[in-house]
Scaffold this active site. Structure first.
Site, PDB file in Angstrom:
ATOM      1  N   CYS A  30      -7.515   6.373  -6.952  1.00  0.00           N
ATOM      2  CA  CYS A  30      -8.209   6.919  -8.110  1.00  0.00           C
ATOM      3  C   CYS A  30      -8.400   8.415  -7.896  1.00  0.00           C
ATOM      4  CB  CYS A  30      -9.563   6.241  -8.256  1.00  0.00           C
ATOM      5  SG  CYS A  30     -10.534   6.794  -9.655  1.00  0.00           S
ATOM      6  N   GLU A  76       2.454   7.486 -12.349  1.00  0.00           N
ATOM      7  CA  GLU A  76       2.170   6.283 -11.584  1.00  0.00           C
ATOM      8  C   GLU A  76       1.268   5.345 -12.375  1.00  0.00           C
ATOM      9  OE1 GLU A  76       2.711   8.016  -7.075  1.00  0.00           O
ATOM     10  OE2 GLU A  76       0.689   7.907  -7.865  1.00  0.00           O
ATOM     11  N   CYS A  83      -1.741  17.166 -15.061  1.00  0.00           N
ATOM     12  CA  CYS A  83      -3.002  17.320 -15.786  1.00  0.00           C
ATOM     13  C   CYS A  83      -3.387  18.793 -15.836  1.00  0.00           C
ATOM     14  CB  CYS A  83      -4.111  16.518 -15.096  1.00  0.00           C
ATOM     15  SG  CYS A  83      -5.666  16.479 -16.023  1.00  0.00           S
TER      16      CYS A  83
END
Length: 382
Positions: free
Chosen positions: A353, A95, A115
């Site tokens: 975030c 994204e 990640c």
């Protein structure tokens, strides 16, 4: 006859592009022309490059491509935030988020699909790791967003749109999307160099920020290879708590991290490191944590960026109440620590975030995930 894979020009920095053109007998200025066509004009067809020789364009068409990742979806928030979901294959996605403000336009890009760091408060880590992005896929996010935004822009509303001022739509890039950039260093580096190159995007080193969870050896390499603004995901004022919240701390504890920050500052374009601190209710937001954080922050030139946590079910964590965030920030400011608090943006398009999970199979859980995109907008105390 075995086909040869064509070179994606998006992934070549200036030196690599000059080398490629040189192999064909071309001069360095031809490489610069080509780079401007690709990155400044957003060309995706060699036929459009009318000031290049016809035989040179034919060579490019045979041996090269200009291809970004396929776009699955684009979403627009009521506050102007925009998000693109790029397909990286095998049902996975990354994204990219654009956040417009009155005085700037910030693009948040990803460096990995998933990640490996697995910070406790980050839903990207909970999704697991798929693969590193190639340089072409990293810079391709900027290339795509620039083309789309500039094509649709109303000049009067662009950041810096006053006469005689820079009117670019994207004025800042932050590598704060999915992934740990410094664990994909060999692909991130050429992408960063393209962002800074005057023949490509021409961004200032102060306007390109890499955010890292603290990969100490690669922080040292970045300071030598391509120093720019650095943000460090801190999130805890002591090793015991950071070991739990940011598992990478077990390999690179705070004393090593702070020493690396000090070394980085010798080469950085700014005279401070930004420490990011996600505010977690009852976990890292007490008065004692504030006192410890003050002592830590005094060891290196820095500013603190407090981030309201965006809850997701798997975390088991809660956001610190707004009143607690204000008190915490005030304690830091009273101690002389420059402190900012982020404001939520794009909550209606799930562009958060630490919450970019790149889901392709199920894009219907926006209400359930209740995620928000956050950007720094205000100083708590002058």
């Amino acid at each position: 006859m075995e086909s040869v894979e064509r070179v994606n020009l998006l992934g070549l920095d200036g030196a690599a592009l000059s080398e490629l053109v040189g192999q064909w007998g071309g001069k360095p200025f031809r490489a610069r022309q080509l780079q401007r066509w690709v990155h400044q004009r957003g060309a995706d067809s060699f036929d459009a490059m009318t000031d290049l020789a016809r035989d040179f364009r034919a060579q490019l068409a045979r041996d090269c491509v200009i291809e970004a990742l396929p776009v699955n979806t684009e979403q627009r928030s009521s506050d102007g935030t925009r998000k693109w979901l790029f397909d990286v294959g095998q049902g996975n996605a990354i994204e990219t988020v654009f956040i417009p403000e009155d005085d700037r336009g910030t693009l948040c890009i990803s460096s990995q699909a998933g990640c490996v760091v697995n910070c406790r408060f980050c839903s990207t880590g909970h999704q697991g790791f798929n693969r590193n992005l190639r340089a072409s896929e990293i810079i391709g996010q900027l290339w795509w967003a620039k083309r789309v935004l500039e094509a649709a822009a109303d000049t009067a509303r662009l950041p810096g749109g006053k006469a005689g001022e820079d009117t670019r739509v994207i004025s800042n890039v932050v590598m704060m999307g999915m992934g740990e950039p410094l664990l994909n260093y060999d692909q991130v580096l050429p992408a960063l160099r393209l962002m800074l190159d005057d023949n490509a995007y021409g961004l200032s080193r102060r306007r390109v920020t890499v955010s890292t969870s603290g990969v100490v050896p690669m922080m040292d390499r970045l300071s030598q290879d391509c120093p720019l603004a650095l943000a460090v995901s801190l999130h805890a004022p002591n090793d015991a708590l950071r070991d739990e919240l940011v598992p990478l701390n077990r390999k690179y504890p705070l004393n090593a991290l702070l020493a690396a920050c000090e070394r980085y500052l010798a080469h950085a374009p700014r005279d401070f490191i930004t420490f990011e601190y996600c505010m977690l209710d009852g976990i890292n937001d007490t008065d004692q944590h504030a006192r410890e954080l003050i002592q830590l922050a005094r060891q290196v030139r820095c500013k603190l960026n407090l981030i309201p946590f965006n809850p997701f079910p798997a975390s088991g964590l809660k956001r610190s109440p707004s009143a607690r965030v204000r008190v915490f920030a005030q304690r830091l400011m009273d101690a002389g620590i420059v402190t900012t608090v982020r404001k939520t943006r794009g909550d209606d398009i799930d562009a958060a975030c630490g919450q970019l999970a790149g889901e392709v199979r199920d894009r219907t859980r926006i209400t359930e995930r209740n995620a928000t995109r956050t950007i720094p907008i205000q100083q708590v105390h002058a």
